[in-house]
Design an enzyme around this catalytic site. Structure first.
Site, mmCIF file in Angstrom:
data_model
loop_
_atom_site.group_PDB
_atom_site.id
_atom_site.type_symbol
_atom_site.label_atom_id
_atom_site.label_comp_id
_atom_site.label_asym_id
_atom_site.label_seq_id
_atom_site.Cartn_x
_atom_site.Cartn_y
_atom_site.Cartn_z
ATOM 1 N N ASP A 41 0.874 -1.188 0.000
ATOM 2 C CA ASP A 41 0.000 0.000 0.000
ATOM 3 C C ASP A 41 0.906 1.233 0.000
ATOM 4 O OD1 ASP A 41 -3.277 0.015 0.912
ATOM 5 O OD2 ASP A 41 -2.239 1.954 0.963
ATOM 6 N N ASP A 64 3.563 1.887 -4.415
ATOM 7 C CA ASP A 64 2.637 2.746 -5.154
ATOM 8 C C ASP A 64 2.425 2.068 -6.504
ATOM 9 O OD1 ASP A 64 1.453 4.557 -6.871
ATOM 10 O OD2 ASP A 64 2.559 6.283 -6.088
ATOM 11 N N VAL A 65 1.209 1.584 -6.744
ATOM 12 C CA VAL A 65 0.976 0.742 -7.927
ATOM 13 C C VAL A 65 1.162 1.481 -9.251
ATOM 14 C CG1 VAL A 65 -0.544 -0.879 -6.727
ATOM 15 C CG2 VAL A 65 -1.537 1.124 -7.884
ATOM 16 N N TYR A 154 -14.213 6.749 -13.307
ATOM 17 C CA TYR A 154 -14.081 5.478 -12.574
ATOM 18 C C TYR A 154 -14.535 4.320 -13.456
ATOM 19 C CZ TYR A 154 -14.755 2.033 -8.821
ATOM 20 O OH TYR A 154 -14.700 0.905 -8.029
ATOM 21 N N LYS A 158 -12.591 0.967 -14.850
ATOM 22 C CA LYS A 158 -13.003 -0.394 -14.447
ATOM 23 C C LYS A 158 -13.482 -1.240 -15.640
ATOM 24 C CE LYS A 158 -11.995 -0.068 -10.062
ATOM 25 N NZ LYS A 158 -10.940 -0.931 -9.480
ATOM 26 N N THR A 189 -16.914 -0.015 2.576
ATOM 27 C CA THR A 189 -15.524 0.368 2.867
ATOM 28 C C THR A 189 -15.454 1.894 2.822
ATOM 29 O OG1 THR A 189 -14.722 0.563 0.592
ATOM 30 C CG2 THR A 189 -14.734 -1.663 1.540
ATOM 31 N N THR A 192 -16.127 5.142 -0.658
ATOM 32 C CA THR A 192 -17.152 6.134 -1.007
ATOM 33 C C THR A 192 -17.416 7.117 0.145
ATOM 34 O OG1 THR A 192 -18.793 4.462 -0.421
ATOM 35 C CG2 THR A 192 -18.370 4.761 -2.760
HETATM 36 N N1 LIG Z 1 -15.968 -0.673 -1.945
HETATM 37 C C1 LIG Z 1 -16.701 -0.804 -3.042
HETATM 38 O O1 LIG Z 1 -17.926 -0.554 -3.033
HETATM 39 C C2 LIG Z 1 -16.085 -1.274 -4.321
HETATM 40 C C3 LIG Z 1 -16.942 -1.646 -5.363
HETATM 41 C C4 LIG Z 1 -16.401 -2.084 -6.566
HETATM 42 C C5 LIG Z 1 -15.020 -2.152 -6.724
HETATM 43 N N2 LIG Z 1 -14.217 -1.767 -5.693
HETATM 44 C C6 LIG Z 1 -12.779 -1.813 -5.949
HETATM 45 O O2 LIG Z 1 -12.140 -2.583 -4.955
HETATM 46 C C7 LIG Z 1 -10.818 -2.085 -4.742
HETATM 47 C C8 LIG Z 1 -10.612 -1.856 -3.264
HETATM 48 O O3 LIG Z 1 -11.555 -0.890 -2.834
HETATM 49 P P1 LIG Z 1 -11.889 -0.645 -1.300
HETATM 50 O O4 LIG Z 1 -13.341 -0.435 -1.212
HETATM 51 O O5 LIG Z 1 -11.225 -1.663 -0.460
HETATM 52 O O6 LIG Z 1 -11.178 0.786 -1.125
HETATM 53 P P2 LIG Z 1 -10.444 1.444 0.125
HETATM 54 O O7 LIG Z 1 -10.463 2.896 -0.148
HETATM 55 O O8 LIG Z 1 -11.009 0.953 1.409
HETATM 56 O O9 LIG Z 1 -8.947 0.866 -0.012
HETATM 57 C C9 LIG Z 1 -8.138 1.229 -1.080
HETATM 58 C C10 LIG Z 1 -6.689 1.054 -0.659
HETATM 59 O O10 LIG Z 1 -5.858 1.381 -1.794
HETATM 60 C C11 LIG Z 1 -4.751 2.114 -1.318
HETATM 61 N N3 LIG Z 1 -4.158 2.905 -2.385
HETATM 62 C C12 LIG Z 1 -4.602 4.079 -2.927
HETATM 63 N N4 LIG Z 1 -3.748 4.511 -3.864
HETATM 64 C C13 LIG Z 1 -2.743 3.594 -3.938
HETATM 65 C C14 LIG Z 1 -1.575 3.476 -4.734
HETATM 66 N N5 LIG Z 1 -1.237 4.413 -5.644
HETATM 67 N N6 LIG Z 1 -0.782 2.392 -4.561
HETATM 68 C C15 LIG Z 1 -1.091 1.452 -3.632
HETATM 69 N N7 LIG Z 1 -2.172 1.522 -2.843
HETATM 70 C C16 LIG Z 1 -2.997 2.574 -3.001
HETATM 71 C C17 LIG Z 1 -5.335 2.983 -0.196
HETATM 72 O O11 LIG Z 1 -4.307 3.483 0.656
HETATM 73 C C18 LIG Z 1 -6.265 1.991 0.486
HETATM 74 O O12 LIG Z 1 -5.598 1.261 1.495
HETATM 75 C C19 LIG Z 1 -10.690 -0.817 -5.585
HETATM 76 O O13 LIG Z 1 -10.020 -1.132 -6.780
HETATM 77 C C20 LIG Z 1 -12.126 -0.445 -5.866
HETATM 78 O O14 LIG Z 1 -12.279 0.285 -7.043
HETATM 79 C C21 LIG Z 1 -14.710 -1.343 -4.508
#
Ligand SMILES: NC(=O)c1ccc[n+]([C@@H]2O[C@H](COP(=O)([O-])OP(=O)(O)OC[C@H]3O[C@@H](n4cnc5c(N)ncnc54)[C@H](O)[C@@H]3O)[C@@H](O)[C@H]2O)c1
Length: 258
Positions: A41, A64-65, A154, A158, A189, A192
């Site tokens: 992360d 950092d991805v 977004y 995706k 999470t 949002t």
């Molecule tokens: N929560 C939802 O409703 C939902 C729905 C569909 C898809 N997703 C996808 O699931 C994945 C995880 O989402 P989540 O809900 O756990 O989000 P989250 O915000 O809880 O966690 C995201 C994590 O990514 C990290 N991050 C941000 N930028 C980064 C970078 N440049 N390099 C490395 N890490 C980085 C953040 O520090 C955080 O720990 C995302 O790709 C999101 O688009 C989430």
């Protein structure tokens, strides 16, 4: 604590975005199933503490991805520690909400860079590191299947993740690397929690979900575990919806009683 049904024994997993949310739940579940897990992360403080709580077999790495050199550093470090990557979960991501007319070019590029380029670099890292095969699971979204107003940047990222998933599945098959995507609906999470989403009517939204509730990070992690493990050994190039039924279709609205 490892479960008696350790489905990832002898596997080494790299999970991005593992400091919180779906990534953290996935890292925790993988660890419980016997994998050596590298939690990656940019939030080093939280990521380090999540890894420390898991204990032996869990390691935190700053990654950092969007940075190609950091991917090389992470996979080299895993190999040097005799933990060559056999599973990759591309969970790092962010969401923002605005109409096309209200989205700045900088914001569009931020979404594409983090959600799509980050996944692309992860696929390249996996293709190079998984010399004896493996499994990659990408986080797409219901919004990468169903176009949604005000989620243009977004959604584009995706939809793109699903395209890359299928192309990588075709190209990596000869290396015995499977590549799949999960498409979560609304999962509880912090993603949002920002101001962009503050005016959403969550009660009305939840009523529109067939299962009538938001999902939990662990419910997504369990699907990711299936795709990461040998239980899905003949599955590649697919999307798994985890959306409480939203993408299945629509119900005909009923008249409210007089
Ligand atoms: N929560 C939802 O409703 C939902 C729905 C569909 C898809 N997703 C996808 O699931 C994945 C995880 O989402 P989540 O809900 O756990 O989000 P989250 O915000 O809880 O966690 C995201 C994590 O990514 C990290 N991050 C941000 N930028 C980064 C970078 N440049 N390099 C490395 N890490 C980085 C953040 O520090 C955080 O720990 C995302 O790709 C999101 O688009 C989430």
């Amino acid at each position: 604590m490892t479960t008696h049904d350790a489905r990832l024994r002898d596997k080494c997993a790299l999970v991005t975005g593992a400091a919180r949310g779906i990534g953290a739940a996935t890292a925790e579940l993988f660890h419980a199933h016997g994998a050596t897990v590298y939690l990656c992360d940019v939030d080093d403080e939280t990521g380090t503490s999540v890894a420390a709580k898991l204990g032996a077999g869990a390691h935190y790495l700053h990654l950092d991805v969007t940075d190609e050199a950091q991917w090389t550093r992470a996979t080299t470090e895993m190999a040097d520690r005799d933990h060559p990557m056999s599973i990759l979960v591309n969970s790092a991501g962010a969401a923002s909400k605005a109409s096309i007319m209200q989205t700045s070019l900088a914001e569009l590029r931020r979404m594409i860079d983090l959600n799509l380029v980050g996944t692309f670099l992860g696929l390249q890292a996996a293709g190079a590191a998984m010399t004896t095969g493996g499994s990659v699971v990408n986080l797409s979204s219901l919004r990468g299947v169903l176009a949604t107003a005000e989620l243009g940047a977004y959604g584009a990222s995706k939809f793109g993740v699903r395209a890359l998933t299928r192309v990588a599945a075709l190209e990596f098959a000869e290396s015995n690397i499977r590549v799949n995507a999960v498409c979560p609906g609304s999962i509880d999470t912090a993603i949002t929690a920002g101001a962009d989403f503050a005016n959403d009517d969550m009660d009305a939204y939840v009523k529109s979900i067939p299962l009538q509730r938001r999902g939990l990070p662990l419910e997504v992690a369990k699907a990711i575990l299936f795709l990461a493990s040998d239980d899905s050994s003949y599955v590649t190039g697919t999307d798994l919806m985890i959306d409480g039924g939203t993408s299945a279709g629509a119900r005909t609205p009923k008249r409210s009683s007089p």
